[in-house]
Design a protein around this motif. Structure first.
Motif, PDB file in Angstrom:
ATOM      1  N   SER A  33       0.836  -1.202   0.000  1.00  0.00           N
ATOM      2  CA  SER A  33       0.000   0.000   0.000  1.00  0.00           C
ATOM      3  C   SER A  33       0.870   1.252   0.000  1.00  0.00           C
ATOM      4  CB  SER A  33      -0.908   0.030   1.228  1.00  0.00           C
ATOM      5  OG  SER A  33      -1.823  -1.021   1.181  1.00  0.00           O
ATOM      6  N   ALA A  34       1.922   1.240   0.813  1.00  0.00           N
ATOM      7  CA  ALA A  34       2.802   2.393   0.926  1.00  0.00           C
ATOM      8  C   ALA A  34       3.576   2.672  -0.369  1.00  0.00           C
ATOM      9  CB  ALA A  34       3.770   2.202   2.083  1.00  0.00           C
ATOM     10  N   GLN A  35       3.717   1.660  -1.225  1.00  0.00           N
ATOM     11  CA  GLN A  35       4.370   1.868  -2.520  1.00  0.00           C
ATOM     12  C   GLN A  35       3.476   2.676  -3.464  1.00  0.00           C
ATOM     13  OE1 GLN A  35       5.400  -1.920  -4.173  1.00  0.00           O
ATOM     14  NE2 GLN A  35       7.016  -2.310  -2.668  1.00  0.00           N
ATOM     15  N   THR A  36       2.178   2.512  -3.333  1.00  0.00           N
ATOM     16  CA  THR A  36       1.231   3.161  -4.234  1.00  0.00           C
ATOM     17  C   THR A  36       0.607   4.418  -3.637  1.00  0.00           C
ATOM     18  OG1 THR A  36       0.679   1.016  -5.201  1.00  0.00           O
ATOM     19  CG2 THR A  36      -0.894   2.790  -5.563  1.00  0.00           C
ATOM     20  N   LEU A  37       0.285   4.366  -2.350  1.00  0.00           N
ATOM     21  CA  LEU A  37      -0.397   5.473  -1.680  1.00  0.00           C
ATOM     22  C   LEU A  37       0.603   6.314  -0.897  1.00  0.00           C
ATOM     23  CD1 LEU A  37      -3.320   3.359  -0.193  1.00  0.00           C
ATOM     24  CD2 LEU A  37      -3.390   4.756  -2.271  1.00  0.00           C
ATOM     25  N   ARG A  38       0.441   7.619  -0.958  1.00  0.00           N
ATOM     26  CA  ARG A  38       1.274   8.514  -0.154  1.00  0.00           C
ATOM     27  C   ARG A  38       0.604   8.766   1.197  1.00  0.00           C
ATOM     28  NH1 ARG A  38       1.463  10.799  -5.202  1.00  0.00           N
ATOM     29  NH2 ARG A  38      -0.096  12.368  -4.688  1.00  0.00           N
ATOM     30  N   ASN A  39       1.414   9.001   2.203  1.00  0.00           N
ATOM     31  CA  ASN A  39       0.942   9.388   3.539  1.00  0.00           C
ATOM     32  C   ASN A  39       0.088   8.319   4.231  1.00  0.00           C
ATOM     33  OD1 ASN A  39       2.157  11.951   3.141  1.00  0.00           O
ATOM     34  ND2 ASN A  39       0.343  12.620   2.017  1.00  0.00           N
ATOM     35  N   VAL A  40       0.462   7.041   4.068  1.00  0.00           N
ATOM     36  CA  VAL A  40      -0.250   5.974   4.785  1.00  0.00           C
ATOM     37  C   VAL A  40      -0.019   6.198   6.278  1.00  0.00           C
ATOM     38  CG1 VAL A  40      -0.358   3.499   5.248  1.00  0.00           C
ATOM     39  CG2 VAL A  40      -0.116   4.312   2.895  1.00  0.00           C
ATOM     40  N   SER A  41      -1.107   6.254   7.042  1.00  0.00           N
ATOM     41  CA  SER A  41      -0.989   6.553   8.469  1.00  0.00           C
ATOM     42  C   SER A  41      -1.472   5.421   9.370  1.00  0.00           C
ATOM     43  CB  SER A  41      -1.757   7.828   8.802  1.00  0.00           C
ATOM     44  OG  SER A  41      -3.139   7.652   8.536  1.00  0.00           O
ATOM     45  N   GLY A  42      -2.113   4.417   8.800  1.00  0.00           N
ATOM     46  CA  GLY A  42      -2.583   3.307   9.630  1.00  0.00           C
ATOM     47  C   GLY A  42      -3.326   2.270   8.822  1.00  0.00           C
ATOM     48  N   ALA A  43      -3.589   1.151   9.480  1.00  0.00           N
ATOM     49  CA  ALA A  43      -4.357   0.085   8.837  1.00  0.00           C
ATOM     50  C   ALA A  43      -5.139  -0.666   9.911  1.00  0.00           C
ATOM     51  CB  ALA A  43      -3.440  -0.866   8.084  1.00  0.00           C
ATOM     52  N   TRP A  44      -6.330  -1.065   9.565  1.00  0.00           N
ATOM     53  CA  TRP A  44      -7.189  -1.830  10.454  1.00  0.00           C
ATOM     54  C   TRP A  44      -7.394  -3.194   9.811  1.00  0.00           C
ATOM     55  CZ3 TRP A  44     -12.977  -2.026   9.674  1.00  0.00           C
ATOM     56  CH2 TRP A  44     -13.594  -2.822  10.637  1.00  0.00           C
ATOM     57  N   VAL A  45      -7.141  -4.256  10.567  1.00  0.00           N
ATOM     58  CA  VAL A  45      -7.376  -5.607  10.070  1.00  0.00           C
ATOM     59  C   VAL A  45      -8.869  -5.883  10.231  1.00  0.00           C
ATOM     60  CG1 VAL A  45      -6.821  -8.052  10.279  1.00  0.00           C
ATOM     61  CG2 VAL A  45      -5.052  -6.325  10.731  1.00  0.00           C
ATOM     62  N   LYS A  46      -9.575  -5.871   9.116  1.00  0.00           N
ATOM     63  CA  LYS A  46     -11.032  -6.016   9.133  1.00  0.00           C
ATOM     64  C   LYS A  46     -11.453  -7.483   9.171  1.00  0.00           C
ATOM     65  CE  LYS A  46     -15.097  -4.490   6.580  1.00  0.00           C
ATOM     66  NZ  LYS A  46     -15.564  -3.754   5.419  1.00  0.00           N
ATOM     67  N   GLU A  47     -10.734  -8.327   8.433  1.00  0.00           N
ATOM     68  CA  GLU A  47     -11.068  -9.755   8.371  1.00  0.00           C
ATOM     69  C   GLU A  47      -9.798 -10.588   8.304  1.00  0.00           C
ATOM     70  OE1 GLU A  47     -13.738 -10.822   5.175  1.00  0.00           O
ATOM     71  OE2 GLU A  47     -14.785  -8.931   5.355  1.00  0.00           O
ATOM     72  N   GLN A  48      -9.890 -11.803   8.819  1.00  0.00           N
ATOM     73  CA  GLN A  48      -8.820 -12.783   8.688  1.00  0.00           C
ATOM     74  C   GLN A  48      -9.447 -14.085   8.202  1.00  0.00           C
ATOM     75  OE1 GLN A  48      -7.155 -12.984  12.674  1.00  0.00           O
ATOM     76  NE2 GLN A  48      -5.492 -11.634  12.079  1.00  0.00           N
ATOM     77  N   LYS A  49      -8.730 -14.781   7.343  1.00  0.00           N
ATOM     78  CA  LYS A  49      -9.260 -16.021   6.781  1.00  0.00           C
ATOM     79  C   LYS A  49      -8.086 -16.941   6.475  1.00  0.00           C
ATOM     80  CE  LYS A  49     -10.962 -17.331   2.326  1.00  0.00           C
ATOM     81  NZ  LYS A  49     -11.598 -16.924   1.089  1.00  0.00           N
ATOM     82  N   VAL A  50      -8.287 -18.235   6.619  1.00  0.00           N
ATOM     83  CA  VAL A  50      -7.255 -19.187   6.225  1.00  0.00           C
ATOM     84  C   VAL A  50      -7.789 -20.081   5.121  1.00  0.00           C
ATOM     85  CG1 VAL A  50      -6.051 -19.241   8.437  1.00  0.00           C
ATOM     86  CG2 VAL A  50      -7.905 -20.835   8.039  1.00  0.00           C
ATOM     87  N   GLU A  51      -6.875 -20.530   4.268  1.00  0.00           N
ATOM     88  CA  GLU A  51      -7.201 -21.539   3.277  1.00  0.00           C
ATOM     89  C   GLU A  51      -6.685 -22.873   3.807  1.00  0.00           C
ATOM     90  OE1 GLU A  51      -5.683 -20.435  -0.578  1.00  0.00           O
ATOM     91  OE2 GLU A  51      -6.414 -18.384  -0.342  1.00  0.00           O
ATOM     92  N   VAL A  52      -7.464 -23.922   3.618  1.00  0.00           N
ATOM     93  CA  VAL A  52      -7.123 -25.224   4.173  1.00  0.00           C
ATOM     94  C   VAL A  52      -7.192 -26.282   3.080  1.00  0.00           C
ATOM     95  CG1 VAL A  52      -7.799 -26.976   5.872  1.00  0.00           C
ATOM     96  CG2 VAL A  52      -8.048 -24.555   6.429  1.00  0.00           C
ATOM     97  N   ALA A  53      -6.202 -27.183   3.087  1.00  0.00           N
ATOM     98  CA  ALA A  53      -6.209 -28.340   2.187  1.00  0.00           C
ATOM     99  C   ALA A  53      -5.823 -29.569   2.995  1.00  0.00           C
ATOM    100  CB  ALA A  53      -5.236 -28.129   1.032  1.00  0.00           C
ATOM    101  N   ASP A  54      -6.646 -30.572   2.959  1.00  0.00           N
ATOM    102  CA  ASP A  54      -6.395 -31.821   3.691  1.00  0.00           C
ATOM    103  C   ASP A  54      -6.169 -31.586   5.180  1.00  0.00           C
ATOM    104  OD1 ASP A  54      -6.605 -33.393   1.340  1.00  0.00           O
ATOM    105  OD2 ASP A  54      -4.517 -32.908   0.836  1.00  0.00           O
TER     106      ASP A  54
END
Length: 69
Positions: free
Chosen positions: A30-51
């Motif tokens: 995000s910081a590579q594309t957006l200027r002045n990044v000041s924070g981030a909120w983790v809205k969702e977490q998910k895992v992928e599962v196989a076997d």
């Protein structure tokens, strides 16, 4: 009086290592594309599962960046 205006954008990041790695990668990218990044909120977490084994970690981030004048 000084004021600032910020914008929030939603991104998704994925890692084969961990949630923390996915968050780090998402914020760094995000910081590579957006200027002045000041924070981030983790809205969702998910895992992928196989076997019955976790194969990937995914997060949805709300990234905040301050708009320039």
């Amino acid at each position: 009086m000084t004021s600032s205006i910020a914008r929030v954008t939603t991104i998704t990041a994925r890692s084969d290592v961990s949630f923390e790695d996915a968050i780090q990668a998402g914020v760094a990218r995000s910081a590579q594309t957006l200027r002045n990044v000041s924070g981030a909120w983790v809205k969702e977490q998910k895992v992928e599962v196989a076997d019955g084994v976790i194969t990937a970690y995914q997060v949805v981030l709300e990234v905040t960046f301050v708009l320039e004048d």
